[in-house]
Design a protein around this motif. Sequence first.
Motif, PDB file in Angstrom:
ATOM      1  N   PHE A   5      37.494  46.709  38.245  1.00 17.10           N
ATOM      2  CA  PHE A   5      36.688  47.811  38.770  1.00 17.10           C
ATOM      3  C   PHE A   5      35.984  47.325  40.029  1.00 17.10           C
ATOM      4  CE2 PHE A   5      32.851  50.548  38.797  1.00 17.10           C
ATOM      5  CZ  PHE A   5      33.476  51.788  38.802  1.00 17.10           C
ATOM      6  N   PRO A   6      36.479  47.702  41.218  1.00 18.05           N
ATOM      7  CA  PRO A   6      35.974  47.131  42.471  1.00 18.05           C
ATOM      8  C   PRO A   6      34.901  47.970  43.152  1.00 18.05           C
ATOM      9  CG  PRO A   6      38.028  48.257  42.899  1.00 18.05           C
ATOM     10  CD  PRO A   6      37.717  48.480  41.437  1.00 18.05           C
ATOM     11  N   LEU A   7      33.838  48.307  42.429  1.00 21.98           N
ATOM     12  CA  LEU A   7      32.725  49.045  43.015  1.00 21.98           C
ATOM     13  C   LEU A   7      31.403  48.507  42.467  1.00 21.98           C
ATOM     14  CD1 LEU A   7      33.976  52.753  42.841  1.00 21.98           C
ATOM     15  CD2 LEU A   7      33.595  51.415  44.919  1.00 21.98           C
ATOM     16  N   PRO A   8      30.375  48.368  43.324  1.00 26.35           N
ATOM     17  CA  PRO A   8      29.083  47.832  42.875  1.00 26.35           C
ATOM     18  C   PRO A   8      28.198  48.897  42.241  1.00 26.35           C
ATOM     19  CG  PRO A   8      29.022  48.174  45.233  1.00 26.35           C
ATOM     20  CD  PRO A   8      30.418  48.523  44.790  1.00 26.35           C
ATOM     21  N   VAL A   9      28.678  49.524  41.189  1.00 23.78           N
ATOM     22  CA  VAL A   9      27.857  50.478  40.434  1.00 23.78           C
ATOM     23  C   VAL A   9      26.683  49.697  39.830  1.00 23.78           C
ATOM     24  CG1 VAL A   9      27.827  52.010  38.434  1.00 23.78           C
ATOM     25  CG2 VAL A   9      29.820  51.970  39.960  1.00 23.78           C
ATOM     26  N   PRO A  10      25.455  50.171  39.962  1.00 26.55           N
ATOM     27  CA  PRO A  10      24.299  49.390  39.489  1.00 26.55           C
ATOM     28  C   PRO A  10      24.413  48.882  38.059  1.00 26.55           C
ATOM     29  CG  PRO A  10      23.536  51.212  40.828  1.00 26.55           C
ATOM     30  CD  PRO A  10      25.016  51.386  40.688  1.00 26.55           C
ATOM     31  N   GLU A  11      24.912  49.702  37.154  1.00 28.97           N
ATOM     32  CA  GLU A  11      25.022  49.259  35.765  1.00 28.97           C
ATOM     33  C   GLU A  11      25.944  48.039  35.646  1.00 28.97           C
ATOM     34  OE1 GLU A  11      25.972  51.062  31.305  1.00 28.97           O
ATOM     35  OE2 GLU A  11      26.214  52.316  33.081  1.00 28.97           O
ATOM     36  N   ASN A  12      27.039  48.023  36.418  1.00 31.08           N
ATOM     37  CA  ASN A  12      27.940  46.877  36.399  1.00 31.08           C
ATOM     38  C   ASN A  12      27.300  45.646  37.032  1.00 31.08           C
ATOM     39  OD1 ASN A  12      29.897  49.458  36.636  1.00 31.08           O
ATOM     40  ND2 ASN A  12      30.895  47.859  35.470  1.00 31.08           N
ATOM     41  N   LEU A  13      26.626  45.860  38.167  1.00 33.65           N
ATOM     42  CA  LEU A  13      25.940  44.748  38.826  1.00 33.65           C
ATOM     43  C   LEU A  13      24.972  44.059  37.874  1.00 33.65           C
ATOM     44  CD1 LEU A  13      24.929  46.227  42.316  1.00 33.65           C
ATOM     45  CD2 LEU A  13      26.693  44.519  41.891  1.00 33.65           C
ATOM     46  N   PHE A  14      24.109  44.838  37.268  1.00 33.95           N
ATOM     47  CA  PHE A  14      23.024  44.248  36.491  1.00 33.95           C
ATOM     48  C   PHE A  14      23.483  43.805  35.100  1.00 33.95           C
ATOM     49  CE2 PHE A  14      20.837  46.077  39.996  1.00 33.95           C
ATOM     50  CZ  PHE A  14      19.829  45.162  40.244  1.00 33.95           C
ATOM     51  N   HIS A  15      24.564  44.371  34.606  1.00 36.39           N
ATOM     52  CA  HIS A  15      25.178  43.826  33.397  1.00 36.39           C
ATOM     53  C   HIS A  15      25.671  42.412  33.676  1.00 36.39           C
ATOM     54  CE1 HIS A  15      28.642  43.971  30.251  1.00 36.39           C
ATOM     55  NE2 HIS A  15      27.562  43.393  29.758  1.00 36.39           N
ATOM     56  N   SER A  16      26.285  42.225  34.856  1.00 33.01           N
ATOM     57  CA  SER A  16      26.775  40.907  35.262  1.00 33.01           C
ATOM     58  C   SER A  16      25.637  39.886  35.318  1.00 33.01           C
ATOM     59  CB  SER A  16      27.445  41.032  36.635  1.00 33.01           C
ATOM     60  OG  SER A  16      27.752  39.776  37.175  1.00 33.01           O
ATOM     61  N   TYR A  17      24.531  40.257  35.948  1.00 32.10           N
ATOM     62  CA  TYR A  17      23.405  39.319  36.072  1.00 32.10           C
ATOM     63  C   TYR A  17      22.709  39.101  34.729  1.00 32.10           C
ATOM     64  CZ  TYR A  17      24.136  40.869  40.897  1.00 32.10           C
ATOM     65  OH  TYR A  17      24.700  41.190  42.102  1.00 32.10           O
ATOM     66  N   LEU A  18      22.580  40.169  33.943  1.00 29.61           N
ATOM     67  CA  LEU A  18      21.868  40.065  32.671  1.00 29.61           C
ATOM     68  C   LEU A  18      22.600  39.147  31.687  1.00 29.61           C
ATOM     69  CD1 LEU A  18      19.377  41.085  31.096  1.00 29.61           C
ATOM     70  CD2 LEU A  18      20.837  42.903  30.172  1.00 29.61           C
ATOM     71  N   ARG A  19      23.927  39.146  31.734  1.00 27.40           N
ATOM     72  CA  ARG A  19      24.680  38.243  30.844  1.00 27.40           C
ATOM     73  C   ARG A  19      24.275  36.794  31.087  1.00 27.40           C
ATOM     74  NH1 ARG A  19      29.431  40.597  32.791  1.00 27.40           N
ATOM     75  NH2 ARG A  19      30.108  38.501  33.406  1.00 27.40           N
ATOM     76  N   ARG A  20      24.177  36.412  32.349  1.00 29.74           N
ATOM     77  CA  ARG A  20      23.758  35.035  32.665  1.00 29.74           C
ATOM     78  C   ARG A  20      22.302  34.811  32.258  1.00 29.74           C
ATOM     79  NH1 ARG A  20      28.117  37.311  35.858  1.00 29.74           N
ATOM     80  NH2 ARG A  20      29.381  35.610  36.672  1.00 29.74           N
ATOM     81  N   TRP A  21      21.459  35.787  32.547  1.00 28.44           N
ATOM     82  CA  TRP A  21      20.038  35.675  32.191  1.00 28.44           C
ATOM     83  C   TRP A  21      19.883  35.453  30.688  1.00 28.44           C
ATOM     84  CZ3 TRP A  21      15.496  35.811  35.047  1.00 28.44           C
ATOM     85  CH2 TRP A  21      14.313  35.936  34.310  1.00 28.44           C
ATOM     86  N   ASN A  22      20.545  36.264  29.896  1.00 25.33           N
ATOM     87  CA  ASN A  22      20.407  36.157  28.444  1.00 25.33           C
ATOM     88  C   ASN A  22      20.979  34.852  27.908  1.00 25.33           C
ATOM     89  OD1 ASN A  22      19.040  38.543  28.131  1.00 25.33           O
ATOM     90  ND2 ASN A  22      20.803  39.729  27.457  1.00 25.33           N
ATOM     91  N   ASP A  23      21.968  34.298  28.574  1.00 28.24           N
ATOM     92  CA  ASP A  23      22.565  33.049  28.109  1.00 28.24           C
ATOM     93  C   ASP A  23      21.711  31.830  28.431  1.00 28.24           C
ATOM     94  OD1 ASP A  23      24.823  33.317  26.557  1.00 28.24           O
ATOM     95  OD2 ASP A  23      26.111  32.240  27.942  1.00 28.24           O
ATOM     96  N   PHE A  24      21.055  31.827  29.597  1.00 28.95           N
ATOM     97  CA  PHE A  24      20.448  30.589  30.088  1.00 28.95           C
ATOM     98  C   PHE A  24      18.932  30.624  30.264  1.00 28.95           C
ATOM     99  CE2 PHE A  24      24.772  30.739  32.133  1.00 28.95           C
ATOM    100  CZ  PHE A  24      25.356  29.834  31.256  1.00 28.95           C
ATOM    101  N   SER A  25      18.307  31.786  30.245  1.00 27.13           N
ATOM    102  CA  SER A  25      16.881  31.860  30.576  1.00 27.13           C
ATOM    103  C   SER A  25      15.963  31.512  29.416  1.00 27.13           C
ATOM    104  CB  SER A  25      16.525  33.267  31.058  1.00 27.13           C
ATOM    105  OG  SER A  25      16.549  34.188  29.970  1.00 27.13           O
TER     106      SER A  25
END
Length: 388
Positions: free
Chosen positions: A183-203
Motif C-alpha cells: 500500500f504505497p500511500l502515507p495514510v495517517p493510520e498506516n504511518l502511525f501504526h508503523s511508528y507505534l509498533r516500534r514504540w510499543n516494542d522498545f519504549s
Amino acid sequence: MPRAATAPKRKPRAKSAPKDSVPTWADDTQLVGLVFDLEATATASLYSQYTIGLHAWFLDQVRQVDPDLSAYLHDGESEKAFSISALEGQLLPSGKQLKLVANQIYHWHINALSQRVALFLKQWLTNLPKIIDLRGASLQIKQVSIAHAPTTYAQLLRSPVEQSVVDLSFVSPTSFRRKGHHFPLPVPENLFHSYLRRWNDFSQQPVEQEAFLEWIDENVIIHQHRLESMKVAAGKQGSVTGFTGAISLGLSKAALANTEFTQLFYALVRLAPYCGTGHKTTFGLGQTRSGWLQEQKSATAEQLVADMLAQRIEELTEIFAAQRKRKGGERTDRIAVTWATILARREHGESLGAIAQDLEMKTETVKTYVKLARKALKGTVGGAIGNQ
C-alpha cells in the motif's frame, strides 16, 4: 647493562577517524542515528540490491561483538531494533547494475532503536573496520557522525511541541502491508501504526493500539503532500511499489482534548527519522527525515536501475503465475515470485551464489529454479511446472 639498541619506529596504525572525533553517548540511550562517510577506493560495479549486502555486513559486525544480539536482530520475532539506509551519493548506471565512482564520498545511515543496540554501536565505534566490502566493491570508512541525536523514548514524549503542523519527508521508497498487498500511500493510520509498533516494542511504555489508531484516523489532518511512486525489488518478495516525497500533518481542534494521545502523536513524529516508515526499513526502504525537503531531485541512477529490476520481476511474476494457474499448481503466487526474483537478478548479472546468499537459499536450489524459470519462459516445461 648496555643500552638496548634503538627499536625501529613503528608505523602508525591507520584509523577510520581520529579518536577524539568518535561519537559517544550515555549508556541509557535508546535511540541514536549515525551517518558514515564512505569513500570508494576504486571505480567498481555494484549490484542493484546491494542494500541486502549492507544489511548482512552490519549483522556480521554485530555477530563478531555480540552473537546473541546478532541472532536476535536477524531472527527475532519482535520489530527490528535498527534501521539502515541505502548509499547516498553519486551512483552511476552501468548496464543493469550500478557503479561506484573512485574517490567519491557516499553517506550511509544506521539507526538504533533500543538500548542494547545503542550500547553495541557505542562499543563498535571504538574499533571500526577500515573497509566495507560489497562483493568486491570497497568503501573506506572515513568518518562517523551523529545524524539523529542520542535520546530515549521518555525524552521524546517529554519534548515540547515547537509547531502544531509537522512535516515528514520520505527519502527512499516507502510502503506498507495492507490486506496482503503493498500500500504505497502515507495514510495517517498506516504511518502511525508503523511508528507505534516500534514504540510499543522498545519504549517500555506501551499504548493500547486500537484506541490510539482510531483517534489518529479521526483527528489527523493532511495539510499538504508532494508524492510520487516507484517500484523497487525487495528481497524474496519480488517487486514493491513505494512512494517518496513529503507530507504536512496536523491535528483537529477536537484532538487536543486528549492530551495523552496528542503528546504521543508528536513523540511518534520525532521517532520517525530513527525507525523509518513502513516495512523493509532494515534494507534501506522507508527512510524518513523531519521537515519538508524542498528540492525535487530527478530520478537517480539507483532509482532507474532499481525500477528496471522491479519491472522485470513483475513481468516475470505475471508470466509464471499465469502458467502455473493453467497447470493447476499450488502455492502459485509464492513460487512465481521466487522464480521471477531469481531469474531477473540472474539476468542483471548477479551470480547464483550471491543470489542464494541474499535469499538464504541453497545455491543448487537457486540454480534449479533458474533452469525451471527459463524453460517456463520458452513454454517447454509442460506439466512439470504445475507439479513443482
